[in-house]
Design an enzyme around this catalytic site. Structure first.
Site, PDB file in Angstrom:
ATOM      1  N   SER A  16      -3.153  -3.179  -0.773  1.00  0.00           N
ATOM      2  CA  SER A  16      -2.507  -3.702   0.229  1.00  0.00           C
ATOM      3  C   SER A  16      -2.579  -5.124   0.291  1.00  0.00           C
ATOM      4  CB  SER A  16      -1.794  -3.654   1.769  1.00  0.00           C
ATOM      5  OG  SER A  16      -1.134  -4.202   1.830  1.00  0.00           O
TER       6      SER A  16
ATOM      7  N   GLY B 188       0.565  -1.358   0.270  1.00  0.00           N
ATOM      8  CA  GLY B 188      -0.414   0.394  -0.044  1.00  0.00           C
ATOM      9  C   GLY B 188       1.104   1.086  -0.160  1.00  0.00           C
ATOM     10  N   THR B 189       2.153   0.917   0.828  1.00  0.00           N
ATOM     11  CA  THR B 189       2.660   2.353   1.074  1.00  0.00           C
ATOM     12  C   THR B 189       3.316   3.237  -0.830  1.00  0.00           C
ATOM     13  OG1 THR B 189       3.589   2.035   3.212  1.00  0.00           O
ATOM     14  CG2 THR B 189       4.733   3.820   1.439  1.00  0.00           C
TER      15      THR B 189
ATOM     16  N   THR C 110      12.448  -6.484 -11.118  1.00  0.00           N
ATOM     17  CA  THR C 110      12.231  -7.986 -11.517  1.00  0.00           C
ATOM     18  C   THR C 110      10.423  -8.085 -10.603  1.00  0.00           C
ATOM     19  OG1 THR C 110      14.457  -8.459 -11.701  1.00  0.00           O
ATOM     20  CG2 THR C 110      12.864 -10.145 -11.813  1.00  0.00           C
TER      21      THR C 110
ATOM     22  N   CYS D 283       0.934   1.881  11.594  1.00  0.00           N
ATOM     23  CA  CYS D 283       1.928   2.526  10.944  1.00  0.00           C
ATOM     24  C   CYS D 283       2.360   3.290  11.023  1.00  0.00           C
ATOM     25  CB  CYS D 283       1.260   2.798   9.455  1.00  0.00           C
ATOM     26  SG  CYS D 283       0.233   1.518   9.171  1.00  0.00           S
TER      27      CYS D 283
ATOM     28  N   GLN E 298      -7.540  -0.137   2.930  1.00  0.00           N
ATOM     29  CA  GLN E 298      -8.559  -1.027   4.115  1.00  0.00           C
ATOM     30  C   GLN E 298      -9.578  -1.046   3.692  1.00  0.00           C
ATOM     31  OE1 GLN E 298      -7.750  -1.977   6.717  1.00  0.00           O
ATOM     32  NE2 GLN E 298      -5.321  -0.932   7.260  1.00  0.00           N
TER      33      GLN E 298
ATOM     34  N   HIS F 239      -1.406  -7.405   2.511  1.00  0.00           N
ATOM     35  CA  HIS F 239      -1.608  -9.132   3.758  1.00  0.00           C
ATOM     36  C   HIS F 239      -2.646  -7.698   4.507  1.00  0.00           C
ATOM     37  CE1 HIS F 239       0.658  -4.869   6.285  1.00  0.00           C
ATOM     38  NE2 HIS F 239       0.674  -4.540   4.836  1.00  0.00           N
TER      39      HIS F 239
ATOM     40  N   ASN G 246      -8.251   3.816   8.327  1.00  0.00           N
ATOM     41  CA  ASN G 246      -7.560   2.812   8.969  1.00  0.00           C
ATOM     42  C   ASN G 246      -7.924   2.650  10.488  1.00  0.00           C
ATOM     43  OD1 ASN G 246      -5.939   4.724   8.017  1.00  0.00           O
ATOM     44  ND2 ASN G 246      -4.127   3.985   9.178  1.00  0.00           N
TER      45      ASN G 246
HETATM   46  N1  PLP Z   1      -3.074   2.855   3.159  1.00  0.00           N
HETATM   47  C1  PLP Z   1      -3.257   2.577   4.432  1.00  0.00           C
HETATM   48  C2  PLP Z   1      -5.176   3.194   4.731  1.00  0.00           C
HETATM   49  C3  PLP Z   1      -3.041   1.808   5.939  1.00  0.00           C
HETATM   50  O1  PLP Z   1      -3.870   1.136   6.760  1.00  0.00           O
HETATM   51  C4  PLP Z   1      -2.165   0.584   5.573  1.00  0.00           C
HETATM   52  C5  PLP Z   1      -1.660  -0.068   6.444  1.00  0.00           C
HETATM   53  O2  PLP Z   1      -1.705   0.036   7.694  1.00  0.00           O
HETATM   54  C6  PLP Z   1      -0.845   1.634   4.370  1.00  0.00           C
HETATM   55  C7  PLP Z   1      -2.180   2.533   3.725  1.00  0.00           C
HETATM   56  C8  PLP Z   1       0.098   1.114   3.678  1.00  0.00           C
HETATM   57  O3  PLP Z   1       0.196   0.086   3.304  1.00  0.00           O
HETATM   58  P1  PLP Z   1       1.669  -1.455   2.794  1.00  0.00           P
HETATM   59  O4  PLP Z   1       1.483  -1.527   4.861  1.00  0.00           O
HETATM   60  O5  PLP Z   1       1.319  -2.780   2.313  1.00  0.00           O
HETATM   61  O6  PLP Z   1       2.441  -0.336   2.991  1.00  0.00           O
END
Ligand code: PLP
Length: 379
Positions: free
Chosen positions: A197, A69-70, A235, A323, A177, A199, A149
């Site tokens: 994301s 997600g980041t 890759t 986070c 989320q 996970h 989140n």
């Molecule tokens: N955006 C939101 C709303 C999130 O809750 C999170 C992670 O908790 C992220 C982005 C970041 O995702 P990642 O952990 O896959 O980098």
């Protein structure tokens, strides 16, 4: 142990791991290689891309696999903002995840962008009129998350995206989320870009995707061999992309039922907590919230102390955003709601998966009551 911290992460599903396994072992090829092993990897990646594209209701060529997600937020925010010749102005809501906040701040610091933060009301909702006022002739990007989140509030993204489009502004939504709970098709959301994301959905940490409408130029963040149609070099992580696709195949057909069932459990839990705990404050919107999030403040306590007390009683929760872990400052999201900083420090978040049960939540409510009682006797 009862894990009620699904917004932080979820375990990898067995079916996902099984789907990934061959691509980590026998079929370990590099999709760019011109031999049979490479071709097999390229086919597996293309299959995963088709599945994820179907989920987003977009063309496979519009999907970029990322490390999560980041990275997806970085690519969508910086890539769209820098890809557009309109100007140097970005708009975001006051409750975005740090992945978006810091990407926009990067645009401000290194690329001279002007930034407008659109406030939210006490429930965390962006007002479409305030959002419209923030858009300018030189705005190159607007970004508002689909679901928060920390408090679970779901934004009226389709309405906001329509406002952005009337002004010719590309719109990104961070749907990390919302994945597994809400419909993520681009035309339903009205968005030009959606990031997710793996996970949070039963796939491993380190894989994600962003869907970006092909008409929008996207400036890459990672430069190199030109993989992912030049939008994300490196890759490709074939096995993890296959895992993400498998997680989507499992989650999407079950989504509507899971959302209805979990919403009912969540609402019962919220009623129970408010009944048992004097002075408990529900944060976020009462209705426009993810099925999976029940978030509270317990004034007069500390979120950390409640977290530890619950853990001692076998219940795992979060005292804020994982986070932003390590920070003792009150959450900027909770402050944006207008909460007093001292109250914001007492936030506790309970988040669920589709596998969360009524007995799990009954046990959590009992553990919470016991924790707060023991903290009160300590005071
Ligand atoms: N955006 C939101 C709303 C999130 O809750 C999170 C992670 O908790 C992220 C982005 C970041 O995702 P990642 O952990 O896959 O980098």
């Amino acid at each position: 142990m009862i894990h009620l911290d699904a917004a932080a992460t979820t375990p990898v599903r067995r079916e996902v791991l099984e789907a990934m396994w061959p691509h980590l072992t026998g079929e370990f090829g590099n999709p760019s290689s011109h031999h049979a092993l490479g071709d097999a990897a390229a086919r597996a990646l293309a299959g995963a891309r088709r599945t994820v594209a179907e989920w987003f209701g977009c063309r496979p060529a519009e999907v970029v696999f990322t490390s999560g997600g980041t990275e997806g937020a970085n690519l969508a925010v910086k890539g769209l903002a820098l890809g557009s010749p309109r100007g140097r102005h970005a708009v975001l809501s006051a409750v975005e995840h740090p992945a978006v906040v810091e990407s926009v701040d990067h645009l401000r610091r290194l690329h001279g962008f002007d930034v407008t933060v659109v406030p939210v009301d006490g429930t965390g909702l962006v007002d479409p009129a305030a959002f419209a006022d923030a858009l300018r002739a030189d705005t190159t990007l607007a970004t508002v998350m689909l679901a928060n989140n920390e408090i679970g509030t779901v934004q009226p993204v389709a309405e906001l995206a329509a406002v952005a489009h009337e002004r010719g502004v590309p719109f990104h939504t961070d749907a990390v989320q919302a994945a597994g709970w809400l419909d993520l098709r681009l035309d339903v959301l009205g968005a030009d870009a959606v990031s997710i994301s793996g996970h949070k959905l039963g796939a491993p940490k380190g894989i994600g995707a962003v869907a970006v409408r092909g008409r929008h130029p996207l400036e890459p963040v990672l430069h190199g061999g030109g993989q992912e149609r030049g939008r994300r070099s490196g890759t490709e992580n074939v096995a993890f992309a296959v895992g993400l696709a498998r997680a989507v195949e499992l989650a999407e057909p079950a989504r509507t039922d899971a959302a209805a069932r979990t919403t009912a459990l969540r609402d019962d839990f919220i009623v129970e907590v408010l009944r048992r705990v004097d002075g408990a404050v529900l944060t976020g919107h009462p209705d426009a919230r993810l099925p999976s999030v029940a978030s509270f403040c317990f004034p007069g306590t500390s979120g950390e102390a409640v977290l530890l007390g619950l853990e001692e009683r076998g219940v795992i929760v979060s005292s804020g955003s994982a986070c932003a872990a390590g920070s003792d400052d009150p959450s900027p999201v909770l402050l944006a709601l207008g909460l007093d900083p001292a109250v914001a420090q007492t936030a506790v978040r309970f988040t669920f998966t589709p596998a969360t049960t009524a007995p799990d939540l009954a046990a959590a409510a009992t553990a919470l009551e016991a924790t707060l009682a023991s903290l009160a006797t300590l005071r």
